[in-house]
Design a protein around this motif. Structure first.
Motif, PDB file in Angstrom:
ATOM      1  N   THR A  41       3.394   0.739  12.094  1.00  0.00           N
ATOM      2  CA  THR A  41       3.790   1.465  10.897  1.00  0.00           C
ATOM      3  C   THR A  41       2.856   2.644  10.683  1.00  0.00           C
ATOM      4  O   THR A  41       1.645   2.521  10.884  1.00  0.00           O
ATOM      5  CB  THR A  41       3.707   0.527   9.667  1.00  0.00           C
ATOM      6  N   LEU A  42       3.413   3.754  10.246  1.00  0.00           N
ATOM      7  CA  LEU A  42       2.587   4.899   9.906  1.00  0.00           C
ATOM      8  C   LEU A  42       1.980   4.676   8.533  1.00  0.00           C
ATOM      9  O   LEU A  42       2.686   4.369   7.573  1.00  0.00           O
ATOM     10  CB  LEU A  42       3.425   6.186   9.894  1.00  0.00           C
ATOM     11  N   LEU A  43       0.666   4.790   8.453  1.00  0.00           N
ATOM     12  CA  LEU A  43      -0.054   4.639   7.190  1.00  0.00           C
ATOM     13  C   LEU A  43      -0.598   5.988   6.761  1.00  0.00           C
ATOM     14  O   LEU A  43      -0.961   6.810   7.597  1.00  0.00           O
ATOM     15  CB  LEU A  43      -1.213   3.653   7.344  1.00  0.00           C
ATOM     16  N   LYS A  44      -0.657   6.196   5.442  1.00  0.00           N
ATOM     17  CA  LYS A  44      -1.233   7.429   4.914  1.00  0.00           C
ATOM     18  C   LYS A  44      -2.097   7.079   3.711  1.00  0.00           C
ATOM     19  O   LYS A  44      -1.635   6.437   2.770  1.00  0.00           O
ATOM     20  CB  LYS A  44      -0.147   8.410   4.496  1.00  0.00           C
ATOM     21  N   ALA A  45      -3.363   7.511   3.758  1.00  0.00           N
ATOM     22  CA  ALA A  45      -4.298   7.248   2.672  1.00  0.00           C
ATOM     23  C   ALA A  45      -4.311   8.400   1.690  1.00  0.00           C
ATOM     24  O   ALA A  45      -4.080   9.561   2.054  1.00  0.00           O
ATOM     25  CB  ALA A  45      -5.700   7.031   3.234  1.00  0.00           C
ATOM     26  N   SER A  46      -4.575   8.080   0.445  1.00  0.00           N
ATOM     27  CA  SER A  46      -4.761   9.080  -0.599  1.00  0.00           C
ATOM     28  C   SER A  46      -5.686   8.487  -1.658  1.00  0.00           C
ATOM     29  O   SER A  46      -6.038   7.310  -1.599  1.00  0.00           O
ATOM     30  CB  SER A  46      -3.420   9.496  -1.212  1.00  0.00           C
ATOM     31  N   ALA A  70       2.430   2.683   3.323  1.00  0.00           N
ATOM     32  CA  ALA A  70       3.026   2.354   4.616  1.00  0.00           C
ATOM     33  C   ALA A  70       4.449   2.900   4.638  1.00  0.00           C
ATOM     34  O   ALA A  70       5.261   2.589   3.767  1.00  0.00           O
ATOM     35  CB  ALA A  70       3.040   0.840   4.814  1.00  0.00           C
ATOM     36  N   PHE A  71       4.738   3.737   5.629  1.00  0.00           N
ATOM     37  CA  PHE A  71       6.057   4.349   5.741  1.00  0.00           C
ATOM     38  C   PHE A  71       6.944   3.495   6.647  1.00  0.00           C
ATOM     39  O   PHE A  71       6.821   3.539   7.861  1.00  0.00           O
ATOM     40  CB  PHE A  71       5.930   5.779   6.274  1.00  0.00           C
ATOM     41  N   THR A  72       7.809   2.722   6.020  1.00  0.00           N
ATOM     42  CA  THR A  72       8.696   1.830   6.760  1.00  0.00           C
ATOM     43  C   THR A  72      10.169   2.095   6.472  1.00  0.00           C
ATOM     44  O   THR A  72      11.029   1.613   7.203  1.00  0.00           O
ATOM     45  CB  THR A  72       8.405   0.357   6.410  1.00  0.00           C
ATOM     46  N   GLY A  73      10.463   2.805   5.391  1.00  0.00           N
ATOM     47  CA  GLY A  73      11.854   3.065   5.030  1.00  0.00           C
ATOM     48  C   GLY A  73      12.537   1.891   4.365  1.00  0.00           C
ATOM     49  O   GLY A  73      13.749   1.896   4.180  1.00  0.00           O
ATOM     50  N   ARG A  74      11.764   0.894   4.009  1.00  0.00           N
ATOM     51  CA  ARG A  74      12.328  -0.274   3.334  1.00  0.00           C
ATOM     52  C   ARG A  74      11.260  -0.872   2.417  1.00  0.00           C
ATOM     53  O   ARG A  74      10.096  -0.519   2.500  1.00  0.00           O
ATOM     54  CB  ARG A  74      12.789  -1.329   4.346  1.00  0.00           C
ATOM     55  N   ILE A 108      -2.348  -1.042  -1.620  1.00  0.00           N
ATOM     56  CA  ILE A 108      -1.399  -0.936  -0.507  1.00  0.00           C
ATOM     57  C   ILE A 108       0.003  -0.888  -1.101  1.00  0.00           C
ATOM     58  O   ILE A 108       0.367  -1.745  -1.905  1.00  0.00           O
ATOM     59  CB  ILE A 108      -1.514  -2.137   0.468  1.00  0.00           C
ATOM     60  N   HIS A 109       0.765   0.131  -0.705  1.00  0.00           N
ATOM     61  CA  HIS A 109       2.130   0.323  -1.195  1.00  0.00           C
ATOM     62  C   HIS A 109       3.024   0.684  -0.025  1.00  0.00           C
ATOM     63  O   HIS A 109       2.574   1.256   0.962  1.00  0.00           O
ATOM     64  CB  HIS A 109       2.190   1.471  -2.216  1.00  0.00           C
ATOM     65  N   GLY A 110       4.282   0.398  -0.172  1.00  0.00           N
ATOM     66  CA  GLY A 110       5.275   0.862   0.780  1.00  0.00           C
ATOM     67  C   GLY A 110       5.846   2.186   0.303  1.00  0.00           C
ATOM     68  O   GLY A 110       5.475   2.681  -0.764  1.00  0.00           O
ATOM     69  N   ASP A 111       6.742   2.758   1.068  1.00  0.00           N
ATOM     70  CA  ASP A 111       7.388   4.002   0.637  1.00  0.00           C
ATOM     71  C   ASP A 111       8.671   3.737  -0.138  1.00  0.00           C
ATOM     72  O   ASP A 111       9.325   4.660  -0.604  1.00  0.00           O
ATOM     73  CB  ASP A 111       7.643   4.937   1.821  1.00  0.00           C
TER      74      ASP A 111
END
Length: 134
Positions: A41-46, A70-74, A108-111
């Motif tokens: 999974t592609l992760l992006k921090a902020s 976490a960019f998962t689309g779901r 931690i969050h999903g998209d």
């Protein structure tokens, strides 16, 4: 008094710079791992507001949350969010760097979806045990 104020301003800018470097470095490593197929999974921090009840003696006075999306689309399950969090929390060096740079909350969050998970970073620092007899 002026010297002390000036030193505080310099420290604040130095800390902001170091925090921004860590976020950029994390995001670069996450992109590289995703592209190479190492991470699923592609992760992006902020940087986020953080949880005020998680403050500790090193907490920054503003924006104390280290948020990873976490960019998962779901919508991710709670178990999936916890798994990602544990991977981060198991990296003792990263956790110590986060704390020293003023973060007190890992998020931690999903998209997709509205919920995520939070951890109080100071709970994940392995402290040495001292022998009371010595």
């Amino acid at each position: 008094m002026l010297d002390n104020t000036w030193n505080n301003i310099l420290d604040w800018f130095r800390d902001r710079s170091e925090r921004a470097k860590l976020v950029r470095s994390f995001n670069e490593s996450a992109r590289t791992s995703f592209v190479a197929g190492i991470a699923p999974t592609l992760l992006k921090a902020s940087i986020s507001k953080g949880e005020s009840s998680y403050k500790h003696q090193f907490s920054n006075w503003l924006n104390t949350g280290f948020r990873i999306q976490a960019f998962t689309g779901r919508v991710l399950t709670k178990d999936e969010l916890i798994h990602i969090g544990k991977v981060i929390l198991d990296d003792a060096v990263l956790v110590r760097r986060l704390i020293v740079l003023g973060w007190d909350t890992l998020e931690i969050h999903g998209d997709a979806g509205t919920y995520g998970c939070r951890w109080q970073l100071k709970d994940y620092i392995p402290l040495p045990k001292f022998n009371e007899n010595e």
